[in-house]
Design an enzyme around this catalytic site. Structure first.
Site, PDB file in Angstrom:
ATOM      1  N   MET A   1       0.823  -1.209   0.000  1.00 43.21           N
ATOM      2  CA  MET A   1       0.000   0.000   0.000  1.00 43.21           C
ATOM      3  C   MET A   1       0.853   1.254   0.000  1.00 43.21           C
ATOM      4  O   MET A   1       0.505   2.264  -0.587  1.00 43.21           O
ATOM      5  CB  MET A   1      -0.927   0.000   1.218  1.00 43.21           C
ATOM      6  CG  MET A   1      -1.823   1.222   1.306  1.00 43.21           C
ATOM      7  SD  MET A   1      -2.967   1.113   2.687  1.00 43.21           S
ATOM      8  CE  MET A   1      -3.759   2.708   2.551  1.00 43.21           C
ATOM      9  N   ALA A   2       1.992   1.181   0.640  1.00 45.66           N
ATOM     10  CA  ALA A   2       2.877   2.341   0.736  1.00 45.66           C
ATOM     11  C   ALA A   2       4.321   1.920   0.554  1.00 45.66           C
ATOM     12  O   ALA A   2       4.680   0.756   0.770  1.00 45.66           O
ATOM     13  CB  ALA A   2       2.689   3.057   2.064  1.00 45.66           C
ATOM     14  N   VAL A   4       8.279   2.869   1.703  1.00 36.80           N
ATOM     15  CA  VAL A   4       8.999   3.541   2.785  1.00 36.80           C
ATOM     16  C   VAL A   4      10.446   3.753   2.365  1.00 36.80           C
ATOM     17  O   VAL A   4      11.119   2.802   1.916  1.00 36.80           O
ATOM     18  CB  VAL A   4       8.934   2.735   4.093  1.00 36.80           C
ATOM     19  CG1 VAL A   4       9.684   3.470   5.207  1.00 36.80           C
ATOM     20  CG2 VAL A   4       7.485   2.495   4.500  1.00 36.80           C
ATOM     21  N   LYS A  19       7.232   7.698   4.412  1.00 41.82           N
ATOM     22  CA  LYS A  19       6.248   6.732   3.934  1.00 41.82           C
ATOM     23  C   LYS A  19       5.381   7.414   2.885  1.00 41.82           C
ATOM     24  O   LYS A  19       4.714   8.416   3.172  1.00 41.82           O
ATOM     25  CB  LYS A  19       5.393   6.234   5.095  1.00 41.82           C
ATOM     26  CG  LYS A  19       4.441   5.113   4.729  1.00 41.82           C
ATOM     27  CD  LYS A  19       3.764   4.584   5.986  1.00 41.82           C
ATOM     28  CE  LYS A  19       2.924   3.367   5.684  1.00 41.82           C
ATOM     29  NZ  LYS A  19       2.311   2.803   6.920  1.00 41.82           N
ATOM     30  N   ASP A 113      -4.170  -3.465  13.878  1.00 42.76           N
ATOM     31  CA  ASP A 113      -3.222  -4.326  13.140  1.00 42.76           C
ATOM     32  C   ASP A 113      -1.918  -4.472  13.923  1.00 42.76           C
ATOM     33  O   ASP A 113      -0.825  -4.284  13.383  1.00 42.76           O
ATOM     34  CB  ASP A 113      -2.965  -3.753  11.753  1.00 42.76           C
ATOM     35  CG  ASP A 113      -2.310  -4.770  10.812  1.00 42.76           C
ATOM     36  OD1 ASP A 113      -2.465  -5.988  11.042  1.00 42.76           O
ATOM     37  OD2 ASP A 113      -1.656  -4.349   9.845  1.00 42.76           O
TER      38      ASP A 113
END
Length: 309
Positions: A1-2, A4, A19, A113
């Site tokens: 999703m991202a 870093v 990020k 999470d």
């Protein structure tokens, strides 16, 4: 999703982690909102002990980004690849993570999470909780709908697996799974597929921890029965309470007290309201206990997905 990246802040002369929302998701309005919500949730906690510090939030070429403290020690997930941790190390890390999560809960923030990959370590091996990417913050519009499952299968609570909205007790459950993994070298409901593992959390029988690792004290079974209870109301009231119960289970095993650092449990004197600390063992007694531990505690572990910065 991202994605870093490690970067250098030339003005303040420090390394940082940046990020950036992956380009493939940048056009999705809902995902962009979720990503920015991470920044808002984390910023509310920034500066609190054992929470990854957020320095800046912004957008570049249509892609949102978050600038945060760089964690030179990697993630707990990476350490678990080397095997299970000693009880002393496990309890230290769990206490640090518990402090951050309890702070978040007091602020109305649920992480949703909690897993080794989101428990990051600085250069001194101190834990900082990061990645509130799917956190639900009070006062912020929820981006989830009933029946949506968010979380990682290996650490997901029974209620999350059923698509029910997560609460602080869900984070405490996940921390209990992390604790089980740190001490035994495996997750309690490890399975061949994520779906099977999630079903284990929802309906499976919790394995006895001393059967997984006979070197661990039997009193831990009672602690994990509560920490990983199927019903949220049956779990400890706070993360710190969970870790305190784990520590007390080791103290209940006399030999283990010689190798566990940290807070000394208190006992209440009969007929009095005040507490006193247990006297530390004399050096000779500690040395004897350590010698007896020659056949004692040995342990091993594994990880989830995604690492920290």
């Amino acid at each position: 999703m991202a994605e870093v990246y490690r970067a250098n802040d030339e003005l303040l002369e420090r390394d940082v982690a940046v990020k950036v929302l992956a380009d493939v998701f940048a056009e999705d309005v809902e995902i962009r909102q979720r990503f920015m919500r991470e920044a808002l949730a984390a910023a509310r906690l920034s500066g609190q002990p054992h929470v990854v510090t957020i320095y800046d939030v912004g957008e570049h070429d249509g892609r949102p980004f978050i600038v945060m403290a760089y964690m030179a020690g990697g993630s707990m997930e990476e350490r678990l690849r080397q095997g299970a941790q000693s009880p002393a190390q496990a309890l230290t890390w769990l206490e640090q993570a518990a402090a951050a999560l309890d702070t978040a809960h007091r602020e109305g923030i649920v992480h949703r999470d909690v897993k080794p990959g989101n428990l990051l370590l600085d250069g001194a091996d101190v834990v900082h909780v990061g990645d509130f990417g799917i956190a639900r913050a009070a006062g912020l519009v929820s981006l989830t709908t009933p029946g949506t499952v968010l979380g990682t299968a290996g650490y997901i609570s029974p209620e999350q697996a059923a698509g029910v909205s997560a609460g602080p007790a869900s984070d405490r459950y996940a921390l209990g799974v992390v604790a089980f993994e740190l001490l035994t070298g495996r997750r309690p409901f490890a399975a061949e597929t994520p779906t099977a593992e999630a079903l284990g959390h929802a309906h499976g029988r919790l394995p006895r921890i001393h059967e997984v690792n006979p070197a661990l004290p039997r009193p831990l079974d009672t602690v994990f029965d509560r920490a990983l209870a199927k019903a949220p109301d049956d779990r400890p009231a706070t993360c710190r309470e969970l870790v305190a119960a784990l520590r007390e289970a080791f103290w209940a095993t006399e030999a283990a007290t010689a190798v566990l650092p940290g807070p000394v449990p208190t006992v209440v004197e009969a007929g009095r309201g005040r507490r006193r600390s247990r006297l530390p063992y004399q050096a000779a007694t500690a040395a004897l206990a350590l010698a007896l531990l020659g056949v004692g505690i040995g342990i091993g572990v594994s990880r989830g997905d995604g690492g920290g910065p």
